[in-house]
Write an enzyme that holds these catalytic residues in place. Structure first.
Site, PDB file in Angstrom:
ATOM      1  N   CYS A   1       0.889  -1.387   0.006  1.00  0.00           N
ATOM      2  CA  CYS A   1       0.040  -0.039   0.083  1.00  0.00           C
ATOM      3  C   CYS A   1       1.009   1.399   0.009  1.00  0.00           C
ATOM      4  O   CYS A   1       0.364   2.308  -0.312  1.00  0.00           O
ATOM      5  CB  CYS A   1      -0.750   0.021   1.099  1.00  0.00           C
ATOM      6  SG  CYS A   1      -0.032  -0.080   2.729  1.00  0.00           S
TER       7      CYS A   1
ATOM      8  N   GLY B   1     -15.127  11.224 -14.242  1.00  0.00           N
ATOM      9  CA  GLY B   1     -14.213  10.616 -13.289  1.00  0.00           C
ATOM     10  C   GLY B   1     -14.027   9.007 -13.339  1.00  0.00           C
ATOM     11  O   GLY B   1     -12.933   8.424 -12.882  1.00  0.00           O
TER      12      GLY B   1
ATOM     13  N   PHE C   1     -17.341  11.742   1.878  1.00  0.00           N
ATOM     14  CA  PHE C   1     -17.709  10.894   0.746  1.00  0.00           C
ATOM     15  C   PHE C   1     -16.502  10.370   0.145  1.00  0.00           C
ATOM     16  O   PHE C   1     -15.604  11.145  -0.162  1.00  0.00           O
ATOM     17  CB  PHE C   1     -18.262  11.921  -0.119  1.00  0.00           C
ATOM     18  CG  PHE C   1     -18.788  11.059  -1.426  1.00  0.00           C
ATOM     19  CD1 PHE C   1     -19.955  10.606  -1.666  1.00  0.00           C
ATOM     20  CD2 PHE C   1     -17.719  11.431  -2.544  1.00  0.00           C
ATOM     21  CE1 PHE C   1     -20.107  10.051  -3.214  1.00  0.00           C
ATOM     22  CE2 PHE C   1     -18.044  10.717  -3.798  1.00  0.00           C
ATOM     23  CZ  PHE C   1     -19.253  10.173  -3.880  1.00  0.00           C
TER      24      PHE C   1
ATOM     25  N   ASN D   1     -22.873  11.993 -10.021  1.00  0.00           N
ATOM     26  CA  ASN D   1     -23.649  11.480  -8.666  1.00  0.00           C
ATOM     27  C   ASN D   1     -25.143  11.691  -8.889  1.00  0.00           C
ATOM     28  O   ASN D   1     -25.811  10.861  -8.116  1.00  0.00           O
ATOM     29  CB  ASN D   1     -23.235  12.707  -7.410  1.00  0.00           C
ATOM     30  CG  ASN D   1     -23.392  12.167  -6.050  1.00  0.00           C
ATOM     31  OD1 ASN D   1     -24.371  12.205  -5.708  1.00  0.00           O
ATOM     32  ND2 ASN D   1     -22.440  11.660  -5.629  1.00  0.00           N
TER      33      ASN D   1
ATOM     34  N   GLU E   1      -1.380 -19.329   3.822  1.00  0.00           N
ATOM     35  CA  GLU E   1      -0.734 -20.372   4.141  1.00  0.00           C
ATOM     36  C   GLU E   1      -1.206 -21.671   3.678  1.00  0.00           C
ATOM     37  O   GLU E   1      -0.263 -22.628   3.308  1.00  0.00           O
ATOM     38  CB  GLU E   1      -1.128 -20.587   5.725  1.00  0.00           C
ATOM     39  CG  GLU E   1      -0.289 -21.540   6.405  1.00  0.00           C
ATOM     40  CD  GLU E   1      -0.667 -21.877   7.998  1.00  0.00           C
ATOM     41  OE1 GLU E   1      -0.290 -22.819   8.401  1.00  0.00           O
ATOM     42  OE2 GLU E   1      -1.245 -21.004   8.496  1.00  0.00           O
TER      43      GLU E   1
ATOM     44  N   ARG F   1      -6.789 -24.404  18.933  1.00  0.00           N
ATOM     45  CA  ARG F   1      -6.321 -23.442  19.623  1.00  0.00           C
ATOM     46  C   ARG F   1      -7.526 -22.619  20.182  1.00  0.00           C
ATOM     47  O   ARG F   1      -7.261 -22.016  21.434  1.00  0.00           O
ATOM     48  CB  ARG F   1      -6.007 -22.283  18.108  1.00  0.00           C
ATOM     49  CG  ARG F   1      -5.553 -20.775  18.684  1.00  0.00           C
ATOM     50  CD  ARG F   1      -4.203 -20.731  19.314  1.00  0.00           C
ATOM     51  NE  ARG F   1      -2.898 -21.337  18.745  1.00  0.00           N
ATOM     52  CZ  ARG F   1      -1.776 -20.884  18.974  1.00  0.00           C
ATOM     53  NH1 ARG F   1      -1.704 -20.335  20.148  1.00  0.00           N
ATOM     54  NH2 ARG F   1      -0.666 -21.666  18.444  1.00  0.00           N
TER      55      ARG F   1
ATOM     56  N   ALA G   1       1.816 -18.976  12.894  1.00  0.00           N
ATOM     57  CA  ALA G   1       1.705 -19.512  14.400  1.00  0.00           C
ATOM     58  C   ALA G   1       2.589 -18.500  15.110  1.00  0.00           C
ATOM     59  O   ALA G   1       2.864 -18.855  16.187  1.00  0.00           O
ATOM     60  CB  ALA G   1       2.073 -20.807  14.483  1.00  0.00           C
TER      61      ALA G   1
ATOM     62  N   GLU H   1       0.746 -12.598  16.404  1.00  0.00           N
ATOM     63  CA  GLU H   1      -0.550 -13.029  16.523  1.00  0.00           C
ATOM     64  C   GLU H   1      -0.992 -12.445  18.088  1.00  0.00           C
ATOM     65  O   GLU H   1      -2.242 -11.889  18.152  1.00  0.00           O
ATOM     66  CB  GLU H   1      -0.951 -14.328  16.552  1.00  0.00           C
ATOM     67  CG  GLU H   1      -0.866 -14.947  15.198  1.00  0.00           C
ATOM     68  CD  GLU H   1      -0.761 -16.357  15.218  1.00  0.00           C
ATOM     69  OE1 GLU H   1      -1.750 -16.920  14.551  1.00  0.00           O
ATOM     70  OE2 GLU H   1       0.212 -17.327  15.624  1.00  0.00           O
TER      71      GLU H   1
END
Length: 1358
Positions: free
Chosen positions: A124, A278, A355, A369, A824, A902, A1101, A1288
């Site tokens: 990101c 847009g 918005f 819109n 995983e 778990r 884990a 975790e």
């Protein structure tokens, strides 16, 4: 000139600039997005594809252009995934590669983000950098508010946002004492005359280290050094005002007229053509939903549609004016005109603040819109409430004006416009002195989210009276269109604005807005209650206005009424934060990096966009692309598959299914998954086959044309409750028994029983599942690049599917853009079809799932249902627990056994319960197989524990914290699974956290605050956690490593773990640096590969630093032992000289390392539940958190005011990385417990796919004050260098927010005369908060689920 001649002579060459380089394309395709163009044609891969909806911001770039309306060059952030590349004509695009690099110089935004540890997985990061960069190009020295607003359109799943905000707040001028990036807050040296030398909070506790600059040491940002707008474009932009542009692609023609006549002529000629500026709506329809629009018309350069004009009666806004442009003008108007006139403008600003994000506001326009006619539009209710006028133009007829009233939107997604008409403008009138207007909305997430319900209400009184002349209420989210409450509006006329009107108005609303259980959108009781609550808020607002205007006899609002007008959490921007940790010992060598806050190895590459992820790998010359064909039924036989239409499409190569699998079609854990469904499908999204084509777009188009014939199978089981009804379970059903719970309850003073439900959670890693398979052309070899946490598992399954040995398959993982357990095992749904297709075609085949595909088919966190019974004495001591846990596993078992184990092992959280009876039932359902997710089943079961803890406290009328402290384990106690607790530091974490948070004082202040505030309530909670560290399956608790030392002294480290942002590779280099005694700069770690370290366990884990670190240490020690004779004989030699001498003496400089977690054992009979002595986990990671939250009792909205965390991480290997993990896990847990809620249709189709419908936390959800402290003076002999696992354990600490919210709800219920003993399921969404407050506005709405049993609900929770 006739129109056809104009377009015959139109310019057809696309000309724009990218990072200062001119791009000319004579055959630009309007169907290609800017993102695709950047990544595939220009090979600028720093800009990422995260969702394709403009909802995550990973694709953010800056677009600069000449604005004819403003007469200046403007710089805007844009979602490249939605912007058609042809819309960039005449623009200059700046990507992450264009602002700084490791080869030249980092931009200050990049530098500071890396220094503040603001990038973990990094996927990101380029988008976040570009959003901030664009802000700085527009505003030198932004405020904290500016920064947070500029980031509303960006998401991060790793960091928790705090370090990003800290980094960017260093750009504020002056550095605000209450919101600085400096951890010292008001004590920052920028706010002192003499400055400061270091950042120390306590004597031996550092906040940052020497690698991180003090915020005051950064050179001021100099905007004059930024790149200029290309002069050629500036001249061309000013000259092109008379030139039309036309682009013709493979399937789409794009027109860009420059006059209103040209526009209306085109629209009348192509009445079904969409007008696009847009592309925020059509882009999603095209690239996500697969719709085809052969003609697109862009009115972005038609002057009449891009201007805003003002007269004495109101504001006329051109239909092509962007929302950002509108905001800017509205702000100007509100400062220049009397407040009573500009209420509509303020309402528009209120709506647009929430918005979307800047990336959407910068390009989305008013006309889009209005004309999309969305029933949840935020602007349409305002326009209707103000009786705005819409001006349309038809080329053959001219203009006509329509009032925006109930007839303007006749039906779903329809307007009153006739075919061929163009919306020219909207006129928004000013209000008068006798009028009052207000806009309200509520959404799932506070920022960048669509409304659940919104409303604009306007009332006009007879002059100087309280008698209503006109009342208008326009609602969104209450019908198939924006809806005006006609009955209420009529009844309000001539009524006095008094208390009787309030009661009548709410009753009239209920009559006007009836919803049913099957109403699209669901949440019907909540939506009805919201409508009533909004009217109450408006009633009080108007009452306050009447008092201020001297019309009401009442002098001031009552205390109860005042609380409706207070901003939630205060109108406050900026974040306070502190991070403390124990410094390394004074005697530790300066070049030993262990324990120091070293920067993430890839941080600089990630902030510059240079870090390579799977889809950034350059395409092979003959590479093909795969698109999956998936089931649209939840449970059905496959009766036929027709690919005839797909075969004839451009680029089609082949179709693959189970018949093309050369090996076994059965793969996955216990071979329960299939490469391709063969005879039947068992969930919506089940992979049936795949289309292979020459590129992504062609593959997706062809795949949509494959048709499947089904025969439904009953029953279709979606929910846990349905599975219980049909006894649809996986085996075994596990029991765990300690003592005699049933007998113990007979002697308890109190026994309570109840149920608790915890929803699932989508992983939402920013990089979706991706795979590239490359056949090597001989011996059946294949090289596979994958975004997987488990390369060895992928290798094994690929070999199984291809029918070859594992030694023919090499799997390589450079890095992942997040994983969280979702990669995983569930890579299987994609990797196996890709390798089968590559094998069939004999060519490289690539596939990266779309966000929507990924969410549909790869599974989530397991939803849980608990049926519990608890016995306790009058003092609050817990004596007995019975708990039956049910998990929704989906269609295959996958990791569900480990998840349930778990959950059973963590059914005590931190409390000693002498008598325990647990049962774990795994439900088989017809949804995608659920899988591992950070915390496995631990957070679910611990949340159940804390839920019944709060109920015990409510019964005894005690604070939950007292019950928690009273029942907490002590050092040396045995858990319910007979493991002895050594070095049990939960109580230390608890006490320090309570002290640092000033809990008791704030608790008293909250009680005082809540007495004054009827409709605003605050709550506070302290919650501990104990998380066991090891895999559930003991054979997985092993790791390998390979270390090479080269002749120049440089070191290459390889291990079995994968990097997904958690800093694993960074820690491994720190470990190797200490073990070898060389600077970390001499050590490199390139990738994870099955060809270097075989049979590695998946990175999961939380044990990867422990096991891989020990394996690296083992390998390094082998090399050191070989070098020892030389070093003893020649102590004066440097490291490089020692290595050179070792080489000439024929000493091996390569070693493997191995480690297994020792001494793990347990004696557990699942059938009987009996447990013998055990050491189930290597050790436990402990922590505690205090959170304070504030809720709006009328809407269910909430805000986190402050969070304090204390974690026991032993001697942290890297405090900056570990604190980042704590903050990221906390925020992910916060999403799980307050925001994120996967929803399904009763037919089993997932409704929440993509960021548009599924909301993870955003920047605005970060606690206003966020403090993290690592417990000092602790160690852990069970792990590498006395450290502890961190990935975790912190996630569950977010339950402190959940229970702070529950505490606040308790205060609200007390005001309504209701009990504090109540059920609150997870997540504590706005809907649940509002309805659990249970006041007079909720009581009047009957339960639809009870009264409408014959209707099918719109959505269900699995």
């Amino acid at each position: 000139m006739p129109a056809e001649h104009i377009w015959n002579k139109a310019k057809t060459a696309l000309v724009f600039y990218v990072n200062g380089r001119k791009v000319t394309d004579e055959s630009a395709d309007p169907e290609i997005s800017l993102l695709t163009y950047l990544r595939t044609k220009l090979r600028l891969t720093g800009t990422k594809l995260g969702c394709g909806e403009g909802g995550c911001g990973a694709c953010t770039v800056m677009v600069s252009r000449w604005s004819r309306y403003e007469g200046r060059i403007i710089h805007i952030s844009v979602n490249a995934c939605l912007a058609p590349v042809v819309s960039m004509h005449g623009c200059a695009v700046t990507t992450i590669e264009g602002i700084g690099s490791t080869k030249t110089k980092l931009h200050p935004v990049q530098e500071r983000l890396a220094d503040f540890h603001g990038s973990q997985c990094g996927f990101c990061t380029p988008g976040i950098v570009m959003s901030m960069y664009t802000l700085l190009r527009n505003k030198e020295g932004p405020t904290s508010r500016d920064i947070e607003m500029s980031l509303q359109g960006n998401l991060c799943r790793c960091t928790g946002y705090r370090p990003i905000l800290s980094a960017f707040n260093t750009f504020t001028k002056p550095l605000p004492p209450d919101a600085s990036g400096c951890p010292l807050g008001a004590n920052c040296c920028q706010n002192k005359q003499n400055g400061c030398d270091n950042l120390v909070v306590n004597e031996d506790v550092k906040v940052e280290d020497s690698d991180v600059k003090n915020p005051c040491q950064y050179a001021p940002h100099d905007s004059t050094q930024e790149s200029i707008f290309p002069p050629e474009l500036l001249i061309a932009s000013q000259q092109e005002s008379s030139e039309v542009i036309k682009f013709v692609g493979e399937r789409v023609t794009w027109y860009r007229p420059i006059t209103l006549a040209q526009l209306t002529d085109l629209k009348e000629k192509y009445p079904r053509a969409h007008l696009v500026v847009g592309n925020t709506e059509i882009g999603i329809e095209t690239w996500v939903k697969g719709h085809h629009h052969p003609v697109i018309i862009s009115p972005a350069y038609v002057d009449e549609l891009t201007t805003i004009s003002i007269n004495e009666t109101g504001v006329t806004i051109g239909a092509s004016c962007t929302l950002t442009q509108i905001c800017r003008k509205m702000k100007q108007i509100t400062t220049e005109r009397p407040a009573y006139q500009t209420q509509p403008m303020k309402a528009v600003l209120d709506a647009l603040h929430w918005f979307a994000g800047d990336q959407i506001r910068n390009v989305a326009v008013l006309g889009g819109n209005v004309m999309t006619a969305s029933p949840i539009s935020d602007l349409n209710p305002i326009l209707m409430a103000c009786e705005s006028e819409a001006k349309f133009m038809l080329h053959s007829r001219g203009e006509r004006t329509l009032k925006m009233d109930q007839d303007f939107f006749p039906s779903y997604r329809k307007t009153a416009a006739i075919p061929g008409e163009v919306l020219k403008s909207i006129t928004l009138p000013f209000t008068t002195k006798n009028e009052y207007l207000k806009f309200y909305m509520q959404s799932k997430r506070r920022e960048d989210d669509i409304s659940i319900v919104n409303v604009a209400m306007r009332v006009k009184f007879n002059s100087k009276t309280r008698k209503v002349q006109t009342f208008v209420a326009a609602f969104g989210g209450m019908a198939a269109t924006t809806f005006m409450s006609a009955g209420m509006m009529e009844n309000m006329k001539e009524r006095e604005w008094d208390e009787s009107l309030q009661e009548d108005g709410i009753r009239w609303l209920a009559e006007d807005l009836p919803l049913t259980l099957s109403t699209p959108g669901g949440m019907v009781e909540y939506r009805e209650a919201l409508a009533a609550s909004f009217f109450f808020k408006f009633f009080v607002h108007v009452k306050e206005c009447l008092i201020k205007d001297g019309i009401s006899k009442q002098v001031v609002l009552s205390v109860e009424e005042t609380s409706t007008q207070v901003p939630l959490g205060g109108d406050y921007y900026g974040r306070l934060n502190t991070q403390t940790y124990e410094d390394v010992p004074a005697e530790q060598p300066a070049d030993d990096p262990v324990g120091r806050p070293m920067k993430h190895l890839s941080a600089v590459k990630q902030v510059t966009g240079e870090a390579i992820y799977l889809d950034d790998i350059p395409h092979y010359a003959d590479e093909l692309y795969l698109c999956l064909v998936t089931s649209t039924r939840a449970h059905a036989y496959i009766r036929g598959v027709n690919i005839d239409e797909a075969i004839g499409t451009p680029g089609f190569v082949t179709y693959v299914d189970y018949r093309d699998v050369p090996g076994s079609n059965n793969v996955g854990i216990d071979k329960q998954d299939q490469v391709f469904a063969k005879e039947k499908v068992t969930y919506v999204g089940h992979v049936i086959g795949a289309v292979v084509a020459d590129n992504n777009a062609h593959a997706q188009r062809a795949a949509r044309l494959v048709t499947v014939e089904y025969e439904d199978i009953t029953p279709k089981i979606i929910t846990i409750e349905q599975a219980i009804e049909h006894e649809s379970y996986f085996q075994p059903v596990s029991k765990m028994i300690q003592g005699d719970a049933e007998t113990a309850m007979e002697s308890c003073d109190h026994v309570i029983s109840g149920e608790c439900r915890i929803a699932g959670q989508e992983h939402f890693y920013l990089e979706t599942q991706a795979c590239l398979a490359v056949p090597k052309g001989e011996d059946g070899e294949m090289e596979i690049f994958a975004s997987s946490q488990n390369p060895s598992g992928l290798q094994l399954n690929a070999a199984r599917a291809l029918g070859v040995q594992c030694n023919k398959i090499v799997v390589r993982v450079k890095r992942m853009g997040g994983g969280f357990g979702g990669k995983e095992t569930r890579y299987n749904v994609l990797s196996n079809p890709v390798v089968v297709a590559a094998n069939k075609c004999g060519k490289p085949v690539r596939c990266m799932l779309t966000r929507q595909e990924d969410m549909l088919i790869t599974g989530q966190r397991h939803a849980f249902l608990s049926k519990y019974k608890v016995g306790f004495n009058q003092e609050g001591k817990i004596l007995a627990l019975k708990n039956n846990l049910y998990s929704n596993c989906g269609n295959t078992l996958d990791n569900s056994s480990g998840v349930m184990d778990r959950a059973l092992f963590h059914s005590d959280n931190c409390y000693r319960i002498p008598n325990v009876s647990l049962k774990g039932v795994m439900c088989r359902t017809n949804i995608a197989s659920n899988t591992a997710f950070r915390g496995f089943g631990g957070p679910q079961s611990m949340l159940v524990v804390e839920e019944w803890i709060t109920r015990v406290a409510a019964v005894l009328k005690l604070d939950p914290e007292k019950i928690r402290a009273m029942n907490m384990y002590e050092e040396g106690d045995l858990t319910h699974f007979a493991q002895k607790l050594d070095n049990f530091f939960v109580r230390r974490c608890w006490q320090e956290c309570m002290q640092r948070a000033n809990f008791d004082k704030r608790k008293a202040e909250i009680k005082t605050y809540n007495k004054k505030m009827r409709w605003r309530k605050r709550g506070i909670s302290c919650v501990p956690t104990k998380f066991g560290i090891s895999f559930e399956e003991n054979y997985l608790n092993q790791a390998g490593a390979l270390v090479h030392v080269y002749r120049d002294g440089s070191v290459l480290v390889t291990h079995g773990g994968t990097e997904m942002g958690q800093g694993l590779h960074t820690k491994m280099i720190q470990i190797a640096s200490r073990c070898l005694g060389v600077p970390h700069a001499m050590i490199h770690l390139s990738e994870t590969s099955t060809s270097t370290v075989p049979n590695a366990s998946g990175t999961a884990a939380s044990v990867s630093s422990d096991t891989n670190g020990m394996a690296v240490k083992n390998a390094c020690e082998v090399i050191v032992s070989r070098l020892q004779p030389i070093q003893s004989k020649y102590p004066e030699l440097s490291w490089n000289e020692t290595i050179e001498k070792a080489y000439f003496e024929q000493i091996s400089l390569s070693a493997t390392g191995f480690y297994r977690i020792p001494d793990l054992f347990w004696d557990w009979d699942r059938e009987s539940g009996k447990i013998g002595k055990s050491k189930r986990f290597s050790y436990f990671t402990y922590g505690a958190a205090v959170s304070e939250a504030e809720i709006d009792c009328l809407t269910g909205d909430h805000i986190v005011l402050r969070t304090d965390i204390v974690m026991d991480l032993g001697r942290s290997l890297n405090p900056s990385i570990d604190i980042g993990q704590i903050e990221g896990a906390f925020t992910q847990g916060y999403g799980m417990m307050t925001l994120e809620e996967p929803l399904y249709s009763p037919k089993g189709e997932m409704l929440t796919r993509g960021p548009g419908t599924y909301k993870i936390p955003g920047f605005g959800d970060c606690p206003k004050e966020f403090n993290v402290h690592l417990l000092r003076d602790v160690s852990n002999k069970q792990a590498i260098f006395s450290s502890k696992a961190v990935g975790e354990p912190p996630l569950f600490l977010a339950s402190s927010v959940f229970f702070a919210i529950k505490d606040a709800i308790g205060y609200a219920r007390e005001d309504s005369g209701l009990s504090r003993e109540f059920r609150l399921d997870s997540p504590a969404s706005a809907e649940r908060i509002r309805m659990t407050c249970a006041d007079r506005f909720t009581k009047q709405h009957a339960s639809h689920s009870t009264n409408e049993e014959k209707l099918t609900p719109w959505s269900i929770q699995a």
